[in-house]
Design a protein around this motif. Structure first.
Motif, PDB file in Angstrom:
ATOM      1  N   GLU A 288       0.823  -1.299   0.026  1.00 37.50           N
ATOM      2  CA  GLU A 288      -0.092  -0.070  -0.236  1.00 37.50           C
ATOM      3  C   GLU A 288       0.751   1.408   0.008  1.00 37.50           C
ATOM      4  O   GLU A 288       0.593   2.267  -0.525  1.00 37.50           O
ATOM      5  N   ILE A 289       1.787   1.010   0.765  1.00 40.30           N
ATOM      6  CA  ILE A 289       2.873   2.345   0.618  1.00 40.30           C
ATOM      7  C   ILE A 289       3.575   2.652  -0.596  1.00 40.30           C
ATOM      8  O   ILE A 289       3.608   3.721  -1.084  1.00 40.30           O
ATOM      9  N   ALA A 290       3.804   1.261  -1.325  1.00 38.43           N
ATOM     10  CA  ALA A 290       4.367   1.454  -2.784  1.00 38.43           C
ATOM     11  C   ALA A 290       3.355   2.269  -3.596  1.00 38.43           C
ATOM     12  O   ALA A 290       3.721   3.221  -4.364  1.00 38.43           O
ATOM     13  N   TRP A 291       2.147   1.682  -3.400  1.00 40.42           N
ATOM     14  CA  TRP A 291       1.043   2.520  -4.441  1.00 40.42           C
ATOM     15  C   TRP A 291       0.785   3.874  -4.058  1.00 40.42           C
ATOM     16  O   TRP A 291       0.614   4.624  -5.320  1.00 40.42           O
ATOM     17  N   SER A 292       0.882   4.081  -2.819  1.00 39.75           N
ATOM     18  CA  SER A 292       0.661   5.386  -2.529  1.00 39.75           C
ATOM     19  C   SER A 292       1.913   6.499  -2.933  1.00 39.75           C
ATOM     20  O   SER A 292       1.656   7.673  -2.964  1.00 39.75           O
ATOM     21  N   CYS A 293       3.048   5.862  -3.086  1.00 40.06           N
ATOM     22  CA  CYS A 293       4.090   6.723  -3.588  1.00 40.06           C
ATOM     23  C   CYS A 293       4.423   6.612  -5.102  1.00 40.06           C
ATOM     24  O   CYS A 293       5.266   7.314  -5.529  1.00 40.06           O
ATOM     25  N   GLY A 294       3.227   6.114  -5.719  1.00 41.22           N
ATOM     26  CA  GLY A 294       3.405   6.055  -7.402  1.00 41.22           C
ATOM     27  C   GLY A 294       3.850   4.734  -7.903  1.00 41.22           C
ATOM     28  O   GLY A 294       4.094   4.751  -9.238  1.00 41.22           O
ATOM     29  N   PHE A 295       4.398   3.817  -7.283  1.00 42.74           N
ATOM     30  CA  PHE A 295       5.062   2.560  -7.777  1.00 42.74           C
ATOM     31  C   PHE A 295       3.670   1.602  -8.111  1.00 42.74           C
ATOM     32  O   PHE A 295       3.034   1.053  -7.057  1.00 42.74           O
ATOM     33  N   SER A 296       3.349   1.378  -9.182  1.00 45.56           N
ATOM     34  CA  SER A 296       2.302   0.315  -9.923  1.00 45.56           C
ATOM     35  C   SER A 296       2.612  -1.007  -9.343  1.00 45.56           C
ATOM     36  O   SER A 296       1.963  -1.940  -9.272  1.00 45.56           O
ATOM     37  N   ASP A 297       3.913  -1.370  -9.184  1.00 47.74           N
ATOM     38  CA  ASP A 297       4.546  -2.912  -9.026  1.00 47.74           C
ATOM     39  C   ASP A 297       5.270  -2.933  -7.600  1.00 47.74           C
ATOM     40  O   ASP A 297       6.397  -2.466  -7.451  1.00 47.74           O
ATOM     41  N   PRO A 298       4.488  -3.649  -6.693  1.00 48.95           N
ATOM     42  CA  PRO A 298       5.198  -3.642  -5.028  1.00 48.95           C
ATOM     43  C   PRO A 298       6.451  -4.346  -5.491  1.00 48.95           C
ATOM     44  O   PRO A 298       7.361  -3.958  -4.552  1.00 48.95           O
TER      45      PRO A 298
END
Length: 327
Positions: A288-298
């Motif tokens: 979720e942190i990855a997605w919230s920072c603009g990364f589409s692939d965790p």
């Protein structure tokens, strides 16, 4: 015995020396001090003997550091910069000895009396081939921008000892290094402001209008990236369109600052992720942190995070949240 580096702070005056410390431990403690006072750096020494004396004066938004040491090399990486609490720039004044500086792909040589501005968000490398004595002023970026709107445009620029416009800055730094600040004629914060204004004069160039125009554009580019970094599909073309310039012009402005759009975007995303992982009150999962920072692939985020910070996002969060008061 030398004073423990753990007791030293940016706000106080102190002197630390590696004398009496084994070389490997001395280098480790130097790197620790650099990480807390300036930027994360790697120190190397080809000989079996490494000695450094570090005198520090706290001046509010500026710290004055005086170094005397044996031959060594110091390198700073833009990735390790992301773990720094304060983004910053450093004026380095060679007093005795020489150095080779590599900054943003440019190589230059520093002789006694010359100064250079270093940007800790860009890779730089300083090699001191002989015993050296230099003075460095570390300045917070947000504060320095009052005098230099975009100091990154001037980073890596060397001013030699023949420059009359640099003489007042060099004189002030030498005076503080020589007699200290215990009996300074004015508050240290005012001396810091004087030093910043003298730096702006010393680094001024004939084509300053061009630089100022480029600085304004670079500030707008960075601001746009900062506001939109959490959008997975953010592109250089979109940023260029938003601020009304061509993609080619955007690339040219970023190249003049020794960076690229992808580097700027990724640095901002990783800095946001680092802060969120270190936040005691953030209960989001790693993905979720990855997605919230603009990364589409965790998965990609986790691999790149480990390469940048040297540890996985999970381990980083565990280490940071075990430290009281981290946010």
């Amino acid at each position: 015995m030398p004073e423990s580096v753990s007791t030293l702070s940016r706000e106080t005056d102190w002197q630390w020396t590696s004398l009496g410390i084994p070389t490997s431990q001395a280098i480790e403690e130097t790197e620790d001090l650099c990480a807390r006072m300036i930027a994360h750096s790697q120190v190397s020494n080809e000989s079996c003997q490494y000695e450094l004396t570090w005198q520090h004066y706290g001046m509010g938004p500026l710290d004055l550091n005086i170094f005397r040491g044996t031959p060594h090399r110091v390198t700073c990486s833009p990735h390790t910069f992301l773990t720094e609490r304060n983004a910053g720039f450093d004026i380095v004044l060679m007093q005795r000895g020489s150095a080779r500086a590599v900054h943003g792909g440019k190589t230059c040589h520093l002789s006694p009396g010359s100064i250079i501005l270093l940007d800790s968000s860009a890779k730089w490398d300083l090699l001191f081939p002989s015993e050296q004595y230099c003075i460095s002023a570390h300045m917070e970026l947000s504060w320095l921008r009052k005098w230099l709107p975009d100091p990154s445009m001037l980073a890596g620029h060397v001013v030699d000892s023949n420059s009359q416009w640099a003489a007042p800055l060099i004189s002030l730094m030498n005076t503080i290094a020589s007699i200290g600040l215990e009996n300074a004629p004015m508050p240290r914060s005012l001396l810091a402001e004087q030093m910043a204004s003298l730096l702006a004069i010393a680094l001024a160039r004939p084509n300053q209008n061009i630089i100022c125009h480029g600085s304004e554009l670079l500030t707008r580019i960075r601001s746009t990236v900062y506001k939109n970094f959490d959008k997975p599909d953010l592109s250089a073309q979109q940023v260029a369109t938003d601020i009304g310039i061509s993609r080619r012009h955007l690339d040219k402005v970023l190249a003049s600052a020794n960076t690229t759009f992808l580097t700027l975007l990724e640095n901002q995303r990783f800095e946001a992720a680092r802060r969120r992982l270190a936040d005691h009150h953030n209960s989001l999962q790693i993905a979720e942190i990855a997605w919230s920072c603009g990364f589409s692939d965790p998965g990609y985020f986790a691999r790149r995070f480990k390469r940048v910070f040297g540890t996985s996002p999970t381990s980083f969060r565990d280490q940071e949240q075990q430290r009281p008061g981290v946010n």
